[in-house]
Design a protein around this motif. Structure first.
Motif, PDB file in Angstrom:
ATOM      1  N   GLU A 128       5.341 -30.219 -25.971  1.00 17.32           N
ATOM      2  CA  GLU A 128       5.779 -29.557 -27.196  1.00 17.32           C
ATOM      3  C   GLU A 128       6.561 -28.278 -26.892  1.00 17.32           C
ATOM      4  O   GLU A 128       7.569 -27.988 -27.539  1.00 17.32           O
ATOM      5  N   ASP A 129       6.120 -27.522 -25.905  1.00 18.24           N
ATOM      6  CA  ASP A 129       6.796 -26.270 -25.551  1.00 18.24           C
ATOM      7  C   ASP A 129       8.196 -26.493 -24.996  1.00 18.24           C
ATOM      8  O   ASP A 129       9.035 -25.595 -25.046  1.00 18.24           O
ATOM      9  N   GLU A 130       8.450 -27.671 -24.441  1.00 13.35           N
ATOM     10  CA  GLU A 130       9.754 -27.996 -23.860  1.00 13.35           C
ATOM     11  C   GLU A 130      10.680 -28.694 -24.859  1.00 13.35           C
ATOM     12  O   GLU A 130      11.861 -28.882 -24.584  1.00 13.35           O
ATOM     13  N   ALA A 131      10.155 -29.109 -25.993  1.00 16.63           N
ATOM     14  CA  ALA A 131      10.940 -29.848 -26.983  1.00 16.63           C
ATOM     15  C   ALA A 131      11.940 -28.936 -27.688  1.00 16.63           C
ATOM     16  O   ALA A 131      11.695 -27.749 -27.872  1.00 16.63           O
ATOM     17  N   ARG A 132      13.059 -29.546 -28.071  1.00 19.95           N
ATOM     18  CA  ARG A 132      14.087 -28.827 -28.827  1.00 19.95           C
ATOM     19  C   ARG A 132      13.774 -28.977 -30.296  1.00 19.95           C
ATOM     20  O   ARG A 132      13.564 -30.077 -30.803  1.00 19.95           O
ATOM     21  N   LYS A 133      13.722 -27.854 -30.999  1.00 21.49           N
ATOM     22  CA  LYS A 133      13.493 -27.870 -32.445  1.00 21.49           C
ATOM     23  C   LYS A 133      14.812 -28.210 -33.131  1.00 21.49           C
ATOM     24  O   LYS A 133      15.826 -27.570 -32.877  1.00 21.49           O
ATOM     25  N   LEU A 134      14.772 -29.219 -33.979  1.00 25.45           N
ATOM     26  CA  LEU A 134      15.985 -29.642 -34.661  1.00 25.45           C
ATOM     27  C   LEU A 134      16.243 -28.771 -35.875  1.00 25.45           C
ATOM     28  O   LEU A 134      15.358 -28.619 -36.719  1.00 25.45           O
ATOM     29  N   PRO A 135      17.433 -28.183 -35.978  1.00 22.87           N
ATOM     30  CA  PRO A 135      17.750 -27.364 -37.142  1.00 22.87           C
ATOM     31  C   PRO A 135      17.809 -28.204 -38.418  1.00 22.87           C
ATOM     32  O   PRO A 135      18.061 -29.421 -38.354  1.00 22.87           O
ATOM     33  N   ALA A 136      17.573 -27.589 -39.521  1.00 25.77           N
ATOM     34  CA  ALA A 136      17.527 -28.294 -40.818  1.00 25.77           C
ATOM     35  C   ALA A 136      18.828 -29.031 -41.115  1.00 25.77           C
ATOM     36  O   ALA A 136      18.814 -30.101 -41.721  1.00 25.77           O
ATOM     37  N   GLU A 137      19.959 -28.493 -40.674  1.00 22.92           N
ATOM     38  CA  GLU A 137      21.252 -29.114 -40.980  1.00 22.92           C
ATOM     39  C   GLU A 137      21.566 -30.306 -40.054  1.00 22.92           C
ATOM     40  O   GLU A 137      22.469 -31.077 -40.331  1.00 22.92           O
ATOM     41  N   GLU A 138      20.828 -30.466 -38.962  1.00 18.83           N
ATOM     42  CA  GLU A 138      21.054 -31.594 -38.057  1.00 18.83           C
ATOM     43  C   GLU A 138      20.367 -32.840 -38.597  1.00 18.83           C
ATOM     44  O   GLU A 138      19.175 -32.832 -38.890  1.00 18.83           O
ATOM     45  N   GLU A 139      21.135 -33.901 -38.732  1.00 15.75           N
ATOM     46  CA  GLU A 139      20.580 -35.155 -39.246  1.00 15.75           C
ATOM     47  C   GLU A 139      19.756 -35.829 -38.170  1.00 15.75           C
ATOM     48  O   GLU A 139      20.130 -35.844 -37.005  1.00 15.75           O
TER      49      GLU A 139
END
Length: 59
Positions: free
Chosen positions: A47-58
């Motif tokens: 989880e710490d290495e995962a990229r958080k997807l921005p709200a505008e990214e589909e």
């Protein structure tokens, strides 16, 4: 990415299914909005290495 392995992997946060994004070399969890990188064919399921997807990214 081995298709057998894809069928076994789940999101470590919510235990939901993951979507394989071949061009980005990522496994994406839609509910958590996290993208797990695949390095040299090995998914990094931290989880710490995962990229958080921005709200505008589909997803």
């Amino acid at each position: 990415m081995d298709t057998k392995l894809l069928g076994l992997l789940v999101c470590p946060v919510c235990k939901g299914s993951l979507q394989y994004k071949k061009t980005e070399q990522e496994l994406v969890c839609k509910p958590c909005r996290l993208a797990y990188q695949i390095n040299d064919g090995i998914p990094v399921m931290l989880e710490d290495e995962a990229r958080k997807l921005p709200a505008e990214e589909e997803v």
